[in-house]
Design an enzyme around this catalytic site. Sequence first.
Site, PDB file in Angstrom:
ATOM      1  N   HIS A   1     -71.922 -75.487  20.324  1.00 55.39           N
ATOM      2  CA  HIS A   1     -71.802 -76.494  19.256  1.00 55.39           C
ATOM      3  C   HIS A   1     -71.681 -75.812  17.893  1.00 55.39           C
ATOM      4  O   HIS A   1     -70.811 -76.172  17.077  1.00 55.39           O
ATOM      5  CB  HIS A   1     -73.024 -77.414  19.288  1.00 55.39           C
ATOM      6  CG  HIS A   1     -73.144 -78.326  18.103  1.00 55.39           C
ATOM      7  ND1 HIS A   1     -72.768 -79.653  18.133  1.00 55.39           N
ATOM      8  CD2 HIS A   1     -73.619 -78.093  16.836  1.00 55.39           C
ATOM      9  CE1 HIS A   1     -72.993 -80.200  16.939  1.00 55.39           C
ATOM     10  NE2 HIS A   1     -73.503 -79.272  16.145  1.00 55.39           N
ATOM     11  N   GLU A   2     -72.543 -74.835  17.642  1.00 59.50           N
ATOM     12  CA  GLU A   2     -72.500 -74.147  16.352  1.00 59.50           C
ATOM     13  C   GLU A   2     -71.198 -73.374  16.173  1.00 59.50           C
ATOM     14  O   GLU A   2     -70.634 -73.325  15.076  1.00 59.50           O
ATOM     15  CB  GLU A   2     -73.710 -73.216  16.202  1.00 59.50           C
ATOM     16  CG  GLU A   2     -75.056 -73.919  16.233  1.00 59.50           C
ATOM     17  CD  GLU A   2     -75.160 -75.035  15.212  1.00 59.50           C
ATOM     18  OE1 GLU A   2     -74.466 -74.982  14.179  1.00 59.50           O
ATOM     19  OE2 GLU A   2     -75.931 -75.987  15.445  1.00 59.50           O
TER      20      GLU A   2
ATOM     21  N   HIS B   1     -68.464 -75.555  14.994  1.00 57.66           N
ATOM     22  CA  HIS B   1     -68.465 -75.684  13.534  1.00 57.66           C
ATOM     23  C   HIS B   1     -67.729 -74.513  12.896  1.00 57.66           C
ATOM     24  O   HIS B   1     -66.964 -74.682  11.945  1.00 57.66           O
ATOM     25  CB  HIS B   1     -69.904 -75.710  13.006  1.00 57.66           C
ATOM     26  CG  HIS B   1     -70.580 -77.036  13.115  1.00 57.66           C
ATOM     27  ND1 HIS B   1     -70.022 -78.207  12.642  1.00 57.66           N
ATOM     28  CD2 HIS B   1     -71.807 -77.386  13.629  1.00 57.66           C
ATOM     29  CE1 HIS B   1     -70.852 -79.210  12.859  1.00 57.66           C
ATOM     30  NE2 HIS B   1     -71.940 -78.738  13.451  1.00 57.66           N
TER      31      HIS B   1
END
Length: 280
Positions: free
Chosen positions: A131-132, A135
Amino acid sequence: MDGFFKTTLLMAAMTALFMGIGYMVGGSGGIMIAFGIALAMNLFTYWNSDKMVLRYYRAQPATDVNAPGLTAIVGQMADNAGLPHPKVYVIDEDQPNAFATGRNPANAAVAATTGLLRRLSMEEVAGVMAHELAHVKHRDTLTMTVTATFAGAIGMLANMAMFIGASGPDGRRNPIAGLLIMILAPLAAMIVQTAISRAREYEADEGGAQICGRPNWLADALEKLSAASKTSLNRRAEANPATAHMFIVNPLHAHAIDGLFSTHPPMTERVKRLRAMAAG
């Protein structure tokens, strides 16, 4: 929307808000001072905002001693995403959470709390790191850190207005106007944060699921993180709420600051979308 354009638009909006407050506090002289400060902040935050956030949360480089296996997991997820390996940090914090920062993929960093590493399985950690990295891949990280820096600065300027008052039409100090600025300026900054944050989290969830290849890994992690964050207090996040939108789950849940202007979308909806991806 292109990442560079989003960041430019955000900087322009925050600069305009900053200058508007400067005018209300100090008149025409205040607006010029605010413009100069905003210009310097734009340049400084572009190059240094990631370091400021990591330093604020006292992040330490991840090693096999303080975070066994974390660097390897991040490296594998970065390979899956076709990204350079980011720097990996650990934050000594019981509340389970994580964030990414950096002005571009070549200068990115990811950070996880010790509480997250204690509570999640390796698969769930992989989902969070994916998820990070989503980003990072979407170039959200610069936008996130610039927003945090400007929102914090706007809050400080608003507090100044409370003590010295604001300039009225006749140039005289108006304590009531200063009070209004103290209330409305941080609210305006929060609205900007909210506008850019909710949709971005959904996109990072989808991108993270694709990077790790198992949407349920991230869904399981989000459920655990959401439940645990509500019962643990992240004191540094509470002291500087302007950074809350950077985390994968809202670090301010301990004080129930989650509603109309929440920087994170509803957790139930995030998990529902990930479960649907896994089933589909």
